[in-house]
Design a protein around this motif. Structure first.
Motif, PDB file in Angstrom:
ATOM      1  N   ASP A 138      85.600 -76.839  -4.935  1.00 23.63           N
ATOM      2  CA  ASP A 138      85.163 -77.177  -3.629  1.00 23.63           C
ATOM      3  C   ASP A 138      83.861 -76.754  -3.018  1.00 23.63           C
ATOM      4  O   ASP A 138      83.571 -75.559  -3.508  1.00 23.63           O
ATOM      5  CB  ASP A 138      86.020 -76.544  -2.667  1.00 23.63           C
ATOM      6  CG  ASP A 138      87.423 -77.298  -2.542  1.00 23.63           C
ATOM      7  OD1 ASP A 138      87.543 -78.428  -2.820  1.00 23.63           O
ATOM      8  OD2 ASP A 138      88.364 -76.394  -2.293  1.00 23.63           O
ATOM      9  N   PHE A 139      82.755 -77.426  -2.593  1.00 29.02           N
ATOM     10  CA  PHE A 139      81.417 -77.154  -2.203  1.00 29.02           C
ATOM     11  C   PHE A 139      81.032 -77.532  -1.005  1.00 29.02           C
ATOM     12  O   PHE A 139      81.518 -78.706  -0.641  1.00 29.02           O
ATOM     13  CB  PHE A 139      80.298 -77.829  -3.657  1.00 29.02           C
ATOM     14  CG  PHE A 139      80.784 -77.451  -4.736  1.00 29.02           C
ATOM     15  CD1 PHE A 139      79.971 -76.252  -5.290  1.00 29.02           C
ATOM     16  CD2 PHE A 139      81.548 -77.856  -5.642  1.00 29.02           C
ATOM     17  CE1 PHE A 139      80.088 -75.919  -6.762  1.00 29.02           C
ATOM     18  CE2 PHE A 139      81.969 -77.496  -7.050  1.00 29.02           C
ATOM     19  CZ  PHE A 139      81.128 -76.624  -7.349  1.00 29.02           C
ATOM     20  N   ALA A 140      80.289 -76.775  -0.306  1.00 28.58           N
ATOM     21  CA  ALA A 140      79.822 -77.124   1.034  1.00 28.58           C
ATOM     22  C   ALA A 140      78.412 -77.813   0.871  1.00 28.58           C
ATOM     23  O   ALA A 140      77.778 -77.464   0.105  1.00 28.58           O
ATOM     24  CB  ALA A 140      79.751 -76.247   1.872  1.00 28.58           C
ATOM     25  N   LEU A 141      78.152 -78.717   2.022  1.00 31.07           N
ATOM     26  CA  LEU A 141      76.679 -79.078   1.681  1.00 31.07           C
ATOM     27  C   LEU A 141      76.295 -79.545   3.272  1.00 31.07           C
ATOM     28  O   LEU A 141      77.041 -79.838   3.925  1.00 31.07           O
ATOM     29  CB  LEU A 141      76.528 -80.423   0.485  1.00 31.07           C
ATOM     30  CG  LEU A 141      77.432 -81.451   1.305  1.00 31.07           C
ATOM     31  CD1 LEU A 141      76.892 -82.996   0.654  1.00 31.07           C
ATOM     32  CD2 LEU A 141      79.106 -81.560   0.441  1.00 31.07           C
ATOM     33  N   ASP A 142      74.993 -79.645   3.319  1.00 32.54           N
ATOM     34  CA  ASP A 142      74.622 -80.288   4.780  1.00 32.54           C
ATOM     35  C   ASP A 142      73.271 -81.210   4.770  1.00 32.54           C
ATOM     36  O   ASP A 142      72.645 -81.502   5.333  1.00 32.54           O
ATOM     37  CB  ASP A 142      74.078 -79.395   5.636  1.00 32.54           C
ATOM     38  CG  ASP A 142      72.938 -78.249   5.215  1.00 32.54           C
ATOM     39  OD1 ASP A 142      72.368 -78.583   4.232  1.00 32.54           O
ATOM     40  OD2 ASP A 142      72.733 -77.478   6.134  1.00 32.54           O
ATOM     41  N   SER A 143      73.143 -81.732   3.294  1.00 34.76           N
ATOM     42  CA  SER A 143      72.191 -82.717   3.163  1.00 34.76           C
ATOM     43  C   SER A 143      72.396 -83.619   2.100  1.00 34.76           C
ATOM     44  O   SER A 143      73.100 -83.322   0.868  1.00 34.76           O
ATOM     45  CB  SER A 143      70.577 -82.179   2.896  1.00 34.76           C
ATOM     46  OG  SER A 143      70.814 -81.228   1.483  1.00 34.76           O
ATOM     47  N   GLN A 144      71.848 -84.865   1.991  1.00 36.41           N
ATOM     48  CA  GLN A 144      71.541 -85.818   0.947  1.00 36.41           C
ATOM     49  C   GLN A 144      71.403 -85.350  -0.375  1.00 36.41           C
ATOM     50  O   GLN A 144      71.803 -85.401  -1.313  1.00 36.41           O
ATOM     51  CB  GLN A 144      70.858 -87.135   1.299  1.00 36.41           C
ATOM     52  CG  GLN A 144      71.544 -87.797   2.323  1.00 36.41           C
ATOM     53  CD  GLN A 144      72.683 -88.520   2.119  1.00 36.41           C
ATOM     54  OE1 GLN A 144      73.262 -88.676   0.933  1.00 36.41           O
ATOM     55  NE2 GLN A 144      73.376 -89.254   3.005  1.00 36.41           N
ATOM     56  N   GLU A 145      70.127 -84.398  -0.295  1.00 37.13           N
ATOM     57  CA  GLU A 145      69.564 -83.687  -1.458  1.00 37.13           C
ATOM     58  C   GLU A 145      70.726 -82.832  -2.033  1.00 37.13           C
ATOM     59  O   GLU A 145      70.848 -82.749  -3.294  1.00 37.13           O
ATOM     60  CB  GLU A 145      68.413 -83.066  -1.040  1.00 37.13           C
ATOM     61  CG  GLU A 145      67.173 -83.656  -0.747  1.00 37.13           C
ATOM     62  CD  GLU A 145      67.156 -83.970   0.854  1.00 37.13           C
ATOM     63  OE1 GLU A 145      66.310 -84.352   1.173  1.00 37.13           O
ATOM     64  OE2 GLU A 145      68.282 -83.669   1.348  1.00 37.13           O
ATOM     65  N   GLU A 146      71.528 -82.046  -1.234  1.00 33.53           N
ATOM     66  CA  GLU A 146      72.621 -81.167  -2.053  1.00 33.53           C
ATOM     67  C   GLU A 146      73.767 -81.971  -2.711  1.00 33.53           C
ATOM     68  O   GLU A 146      74.131 -81.635  -3.517  1.00 33.53           O
ATOM     69  CB  GLU A 146      72.888 -80.311  -0.880  1.00 33.53           C
ATOM     70  CG  GLU A 146      74.023 -79.262  -1.231  1.00 33.53           C
ATOM     71  CD  GLU A 146      73.489 -77.941  -1.878  1.00 33.53           C
ATOM     72  OE1 GLU A 146      73.911 -77.059  -2.759  1.00 33.53           O
ATOM     73  OE2 GLU A 146      71.967 -78.189  -2.037  1.00 33.53           O
ATOM     74  N   LEU A 147      73.968 -82.984  -1.974  1.00 29.36           N
ATOM     75  CA  LEU A 147      75.038 -84.023  -2.557  1.00 29.36           C
ATOM     76  C   LEU A 147      74.589 -84.611  -3.897  1.00 29.36           C
ATOM     77  O   LEU A 147      75.294 -84.599  -4.984  1.00 29.36           O
ATOM     78  CB  LEU A 147      75.192 -85.418  -1.712  1.00 29.36           C
ATOM     79  CG  LEU A 147      76.398 -86.322  -2.082  1.00 29.36           C
ATOM     80  CD1 LEU A 147      77.461 -85.694  -2.468  1.00 29.36           C
ATOM     81  CD2 LEU A 147      76.306 -87.428  -1.166  1.00 29.36           C
ATOM     82  N   GLY A 148      73.442 -84.768  -3.898  1.00 28.10           N
ATOM     83  CA  GLY A 148      72.564 -85.354  -5.249  1.00 28.10           C
ATOM     84  C   GLY A 148      72.826 -84.142  -6.380  1.00 28.10           C
ATOM     85  O   GLY A 148      73.207 -84.515  -7.420  1.00 28.10           O
ATOM     86  N   LYS A 149      72.471 -82.894  -5.945  1.00 30.65           N
ATOM     87  CA  LYS A 149      72.488 -81.953  -6.819  1.00 30.65           C
ATOM     88  C   LYS A 149      73.980 -81.496  -7.360  1.00 30.65           C
ATOM     89  O   LYS A 149      74.149 -81.533  -8.656  1.00 30.65           O
ATOM     90  CB  LYS A 149      71.965 -80.557  -6.265  1.00 30.65           C
ATOM     91  CG  LYS A 149      70.586 -80.530  -6.005  1.00 30.65           C
ATOM     92  CD  LYS A 149      70.034 -79.120  -5.747  1.00 30.65           C
ATOM     93  CE  LYS A 149      70.436 -78.714  -4.399  1.00 30.65           C
ATOM     94  NZ  LYS A 149      70.023 -77.058  -4.032  1.00 30.65           N
ATOM     95  N   LEU A 150      74.779 -81.552  -6.500  1.00 32.53           N
ATOM     96  CA  LEU A 150      76.194 -81.465  -6.697  1.00 32.53           C
ATOM     97  C   LEU A 150      76.580 -82.486  -7.875  1.00 32.53           C
ATOM     98  O   LEU A 150      77.530 -82.194  -8.742  1.00 32.53           O
ATOM     99  CB  LEU A 150      77.277 -81.323  -5.588  1.00 32.53           C
ATOM    100  CG  LEU A 150      76.995 -80.200  -4.683  1.00 32.53           C
ATOM    101  CD1 LEU A 150      77.763 -80.508  -3.404  1.00 32.53           C
ATOM    102  CD2 LEU A 150      77.788 -78.977  -5.316  1.00 32.53           C
ATOM    103  N   LEU A 151      76.614 -83.763  -7.724  1.00 36.23           N
ATOM    104  CA  LEU A 151      76.828 -84.781  -8.524  1.00 36.23           C
ATOM    105  C   LEU A 151      76.064 -84.710  -9.756  1.00 36.23           C
ATOM    106  O   LEU A 151      76.912 -84.906 -10.841  1.00 36.23           O
ATOM    107  CB  LEU A 151      76.587 -86.113  -7.826  1.00 36.23           C
ATOM    108  CG  LEU A 151      77.400 -86.601  -6.616  1.00 36.23           C
ATOM    109  CD1 LEU A 151      76.834 -87.794  -5.954  1.00 36.23           C
ATOM    110  CD2 LEU A 151      78.845 -86.422  -6.842  1.00 36.23           C
ATOM    111  N   GLU A 152      75.011 -84.470  -9.698  1.00 32.53           N
ATOM    112  CA  GLU A 152      74.211 -84.527 -11.069  1.00 32.53           C
ATOM    113  C   GLU A 152      74.783 -83.160 -12.141  1.00 32.53           C
ATOM    114  O   GLU A 152      74.723 -83.427 -13.062  1.00 32.53           O
ATOM    115  CB  GLU A 152      72.819 -84.437 -10.710  1.00 32.53           C
ATOM    116  CG  GLU A 152      72.244 -85.668 -10.104  1.00 32.53           C
ATOM    117  CD  GLU A 152      70.645 -85.489  -9.544  1.00 32.53           C
ATOM    118  OE1 GLU A 152      70.129 -84.424  -9.992  1.00 32.53           O
ATOM    119  OE2 GLU A 152      70.130 -86.403  -8.950  1.00 32.53           O
TER     120      GLU A 152
END
Length: 422
Positions: A138-152
């Protein structure tokens, strides 16, 4: 590269020899007993295991009864292993972590714990370590950039929990937290839609601010969350109401815990969430503040100013610029103190004139060099914010049997002095 060395900012607190765990546990001392025996020249942190366990049981039970939810302890508030162990004994099984070090600590102590990485901005190495090495999903995020980092960095894993941190307007909490994190409305909507496609579970979270004295703030925040969820048009699996649950200080008496739970229940019911939606919260201060106090020694008296051996660069950061007042009392093992009291301010031990705590702190008028002062409600952020500035980084810790110096309404911990005297 052999020249690279790692050092924590603060040396670990040293546990008193008298407090090492024997094969058969002996009764814990009182704070007064510990001071009389140790005569500490360094700050002494007094941990209250019974208070930590009772407070955790009360909070976990209250949140479960209100919304059937999970309590995530905010490890940043006090990461001492003994604190984490006593909260576990009180029923805490979920942990809100914000760094690889916090994740590693909890995982090393309790491999079966549910760890949630709730910092919305993480570096790539931290994401990799948390996911691949320590089993965090489980990870929190608040930006598209963070979503990209999490996926990569997780290799586009199909078992991620993605929790979108929502922006809130500035509130009335003692510590406003609205400026740094949180996706604005349209960004949050887009993140939820994107997360729904790639996440095994998705959710929303927010934080009303630390030491929030208004239960209705949770109702208002949940209403904002509801508008985001509705606009996104996708089902969520988690709603995280964050932290902010307050405790008492000499000039702050918050509403009872039951009122916060009732407000959260009303706010959740208004969302009309599908069955099975998990509700989380992230208390820190409310679980641990009363569970520890600090004993300092007076090194000089100058009128109504006391020079003590800990300060804003140590365990009393909140008494500095934030100007928190803490309950305190004199400890004088060799004699009685005057009945008359006086309002004092404190100076810490460093060379910096900013190392000042204006108080007022009410103590006997005849206080003198060599006396000790117990300062309460420092289980929250007391040991955590210590620095090594000026070399004043040494302290000790002992577990004691005392009740809190100050009770918070509805937390279920009775205020009783040593010996059973109310």
């Amino acid at each position: 590269m052999n020249q690279i060395r790692h050092r924590s900012a603060v040396s670990p607190l040293r546990r008193s020899v008298e407090n090492r765990r024997p094969a058969v546990a002996a009764p814990l001392p009182t704070v007064d007993d510990a001071v009389a025996a140790l005569r500490p020249a360094e700050p002494l942190h007094c941990l209250r295991p019974a208070v930590l366990k009772a407070t955790a049981r009360r909070f976990v039970s209250a949140f479960a009864a209100a919304v059937g939810g999970d309590v995530l302890y905010a490890v940043k508030c006090n990461p001492d292993p003994a604190v984490i162990r006593h909260l576990w004994a009180g029923g805490v099984r979920h942990y809100d972590c914000a760094s690889p070090a916090e994740v590693r600590l909890v995982r090393s102590m309790f491999p079966q714990a549910a760890i949630h990485y709730m910092h919305p901005v993480k570096n790539r190495a931290a994401i990799r370590a948390a996911y691949h090495e320590m089993g965090v999903r489980d990870f929190a995020l608040d930006s598209q950039e963070e979503l990209g980092k999490l996926l990569e960095e997780t290799g586009y894993a199909d078992d991620l929990g993605l929790i979108v941190r929502l922006a809130l307007p500035k509130g009335k909490a003692t510590y406003d937290l609205s400026g740094k994190f949180g996706a604005p409305f349209q960004t949050a909507v887009e993140l939820l839609r994107a997360a729904r496609v790639v996440g095994a579970r998705i959710g929303v979270s927010f934080h009303v601010g630390s030491q929030c004295l208004d239960p209705e703030a949770y109702v208002d925040a949940l209403a904002i969350a509801g508008t985001v969820i509705e606009a996104a048009g996708v089902p969520v699996d988690v709603v995280d109401v964050g932290g902010g649950f307050p405790v008492s200080y000499p000039d702050m008496t918050p509403p009872e815990l039951a009122l916060y739970m009732a407000a959260i229940r009303r706010g959740i019911e208004a969302l009309g969430l599908p069955a099975g939606t998990r509700i989380w919260c992230e208390p820190g201060r409310a679980l641990v503040a009363a569970g520890a106090s600090l004993v300092v020694q007076v090194e000089r008296v100058r009128g109504d100013e006391l020079f003590i051996n800990d300060g804003v660069y140590g365990s009393l950061s909140d008494a500095g610029v934030p100007a928190f007042r803490f309950p305190c009392r004199l400890i004088r093992p060799d004699g009685e103190a005057a009945a008359e009291t006086k309002a004092y301010s404190f100076w810490g031990p460093t060379c910096d004139s900013a190392d000042r705590m204006k108080g007022p702190f009410h103590l006997p008028a005849d206080i003198r060099e060599g006396d000790w002062i117990e300062i309460g409600q420092l289980g929250a952020y007391g040991s955590t914010l210590r620095t090594a500035f000026n070399g004043f980084d040494q302290a000790r810790i002992v577990e004691v049997a005392d009740a809190p110096l100050l009770e918070t309404p509805g937390h279920g911990v009775e205020r009783r002095l040593p010996g059973g005297v109310a």
